[in-house]
Design a protein around this motif. Structure first.
Motif, PDB file in Angstrom:
ATOM      1  N   LEU A 273      23.394 -15.239   0.507  1.00  0.00           N
ATOM      2  CA  LEU A 273      22.180 -14.968  -0.256  1.00  0.00           C
ATOM      3  C   LEU A 273      21.708 -13.534  -0.048  1.00  0.00           C
ATOM      4  O   LEU A 273      21.629 -13.054   1.090  1.00  0.00           O
ATOM      5  N   TYR A 274      21.377 -12.868  -1.145  1.00  0.00           N
ATOM      6  CA  TYR A 274      20.945 -11.477  -1.123  1.00  0.00           C
ATOM      7  C   TYR A 274      19.542 -11.405  -1.727  1.00  0.00           C
ATOM      8  O   TYR A 274      19.366 -11.517  -2.948  1.00  0.00           O
ATOM      9  N   CYS A 275      18.548 -11.239  -0.864  1.00  0.00           N
ATOM     10  CA  CYS A 275      17.149 -11.204  -1.299  1.00  0.00           C
ATOM     11  C   CYS A 275      16.750  -9.764  -1.598  1.00  0.00           C
ATOM     12  O   CYS A 275      16.954  -8.871  -0.765  1.00  0.00           O
ATOM     13  N   PHE A 276      16.166  -9.548  -2.753  1.00  0.00           N
ATOM     14  CA  PHE A 276      15.715  -8.221  -3.142  1.00  0.00           C
ATOM     15  C   PHE A 276      14.453  -8.351  -3.980  1.00  0.00           C
ATOM     16  O   PHE A 276      14.018  -9.455  -4.312  1.00  0.00           O
ATOM     17  N   PHE A 277      13.849  -7.225  -4.317  1.00  0.00           N
ATOM     18  CA  PHE A 277      12.612  -7.235  -5.094  1.00  0.00           C
ATOM     19  C   PHE A 277      12.774  -6.404  -6.359  1.00  0.00           C
ATOM     20  O   PHE A 277      13.539  -5.436  -6.397  1.00  0.00           O
ATOM     21  N   GLY A 278      12.028  -6.802  -7.386  1.00  0.00           N
ATOM     22  CA  GLY A 278      12.023  -6.067  -8.643  1.00  0.00           C
ATOM     23  C   GLY A 278      10.610  -5.945  -9.173  1.00  0.00           C
ATOM     24  O   GLY A 278       9.769  -6.816  -8.926  1.00  0.00           O
ATOM     25  N   THR A 279      10.344  -4.860  -9.865  1.00  0.00           N
ATOM     26  CA  THR A 279       9.027  -4.700 -10.477  1.00  0.00           C
ATOM     27  C   THR A 279       8.892  -5.658 -11.651  1.00  0.00           C
ATOM     28  O   THR A 279       9.882  -6.140 -12.208  1.00  0.00           O
ATOM     29  N   VAL A 280       7.673  -5.925 -12.035  1.00  0.00           N
ATOM     30  CA  VAL A 280       7.410  -6.870 -13.122  1.00  0.00           C
ATOM     31  C   VAL A 280       8.051  -6.400 -14.421  1.00  0.00           C
ATOM     32  O   VAL A 280       8.557  -7.208 -15.209  1.00  0.00           O
TER      33      VAL A 280
ATOM     34  N   SER B 165       0.817  -1.214   0.000  1.00  0.00           N
ATOM     35  CA  SER B 165       0.000   0.000   0.000  1.00  0.00           C
ATOM     36  C   SER B 165       0.851   1.265   0.000  1.00  0.00           C
ATOM     37  O   SER B 165       0.334   2.369  -0.177  1.00  0.00           O
ATOM     38  N   THR B 166       2.165   1.137   0.186  1.00  0.00           N
ATOM     39  CA  THR B 166       3.036   2.303   0.197  1.00  0.00           C
ATOM     40  C   THR B 166       3.334   2.755  -1.228  1.00  0.00           C
ATOM     41  O   THR B 166       3.133   2.019  -2.192  1.00  0.00           O
ATOM     42  N   VAL B 167       3.864   3.970  -1.358  1.00  0.00           N
ATOM     43  CA  VAL B 167       4.082   4.572  -2.683  1.00  0.00           C
ATOM     44  C   VAL B 167       5.135   3.814  -3.483  1.00  0.00           C
ATOM     45  O   VAL B 167       5.012   3.651  -4.698  1.00  0.00           O
ATOM     46  N   THR B 168       6.187   3.356  -2.812  1.00  0.00           N
ATOM     47  CA  THR B 168       7.306   2.735  -3.521  1.00  0.00           C
ATOM     48  C   THR B 168       7.263   1.213  -3.471  1.00  0.00           C
ATOM     49  O   THR B 168       8.291   0.551  -3.421  1.00  0.00           O
ATOM     50  N   ALA B 169       6.070   0.632  -3.464  1.00  0.00           N
ATOM     51  CA  ALA B 169       5.924  -0.818  -3.455  1.00  0.00           C
ATOM     52  C   ALA B 169       4.628  -1.207  -4.150  1.00  0.00           C
ATOM     53  O   ALA B 169       3.639  -0.483  -4.082  1.00  0.00           O
ATOM     54  N   GLN B 170       4.662  -2.347  -4.840  1.00  0.00           N
ATOM     55  CA  GLN B 170       3.479  -2.860  -5.520  1.00  0.00           C
ATOM     56  C   GLN B 170       3.281  -4.321  -5.136  1.00  0.00           C
ATOM     57  O   GLN B 170       4.245  -5.043  -4.877  1.00  0.00           O
ATOM     58  N   SER B 171       2.043  -4.753  -5.129  1.00  0.00           N
ATOM     59  CA  SER B 171       1.745  -6.123  -4.721  1.00  0.00           C
ATOM     60  C   SER B 171       2.396  -7.152  -5.631  1.00  0.00           C
ATOM     61  O   SER B 171       2.686  -8.270  -5.215  1.00  0.00           O
ATOM     62  N   THR B 172       2.647  -6.768  -6.885  1.00  0.00           N
ATOM     63  CA  THR B 172       3.198  -7.718  -7.857  1.00  0.00           C
ATOM     64  C   THR B 172       4.725  -7.755  -7.871  1.00  0.00           C
ATOM     65  O   THR B 172       5.310  -8.547  -8.625  1.00  0.00           O
TER      66      THR B 172
END
Length: 213
Positions: A190-197, A138-145
């Protein structure tokens, strides 16, 4: 060092009256010219020089992978000259003599995308790592996908970061899992990170490690 935001020297470069003026991205900086070093082989100088080859080797190993794309994007976000310059600036001090690498401090990724809240290890063995987090889409710099991504460095290839393919989980899931490849390694960093679709934004990373029993 000074930033020359409101100076006639903005955009200039070179040596001027005992100062070196240079430009990084859109900003112009000035610093005093370095003095001649009488003994360039002191312990401090030797240790400092030993950091560069390790950082260069690891950045070179990331070429052609998603990590190279991450560095290009974050360099643009932070107004660095290139992804190479960003990586060196962020990580020079984690390398040392005798192939030393401070893996927990290594910034293997960065970016404007936000990490989930409370990211933690749930279970781990030699074959997989399970992590969990609070969904903050729900934050500006994050998306559910936004999808979970994992880069690994194995102790038998200490300068070779690899983006793993067998990873499951997106931000809305609140959990994810990565399956590690078989091989002659004993410890995996291990380096866990997130990326947009669409692959246009990435997040900083969270460090975990696994050892074979």
């Amino acid at each position: 060092m000074a930033i020359l935001d409101e100076s006639m020297l903005v955009g200039a470069s070179g040596k001027i009256d005992g100062y070196v003026v240079y430009k990084v991205g859109k900003k112009t900086y000035a610093r005093k010219s370095p003095r001649t070093i009488a003994n360039p082989r002191t312990g401090g100088q030797t240790a400092q020089r030993s950091k560069l080859p390790g950082a260069q080797t690891m950045h070179r190993a990331a070429r052609g992978s998603v990590l190279e794309q991450v560095y290009t994007i974050v360099a643009r976000e932070e107004e660095r000259l290139s992804g190479y310059h960003w990586f060196l600036h962020a990580n020079m001090n984690v390398f040392g003599v005798d192939d030393y690498v401070d893996y927990p401090r290594l910034m293997l990724t960065a970016g404007s995308l936000q990490l989930p809240f409370g990211m933690r290890q749930v279970a781990a063995d030699a074959g997989q790592l399970e992590v969990a987090w609070q969904d903050n889409s729900s934050t500006v710099t994050a998306q559910s996908t936004d999808r979970l991504m994992v880069a690994a460095i194995f102790d038998n290839e200490p300068y070779q970061p690899v983006v793993l393919e067998n990873v499951r989980g997106c931000r809305a899931d609140g959990k994810g899992c990565v399956y590690l490849p078989e091989g002659e390694w004993t410890e995996a960093h291990l380096y866990c990170f997130f990326g947009t679709v669409d692959g246009k934004r990435y997040s900083p990373c969270m460090y975990f490690s696994i050892r074979k029993s």
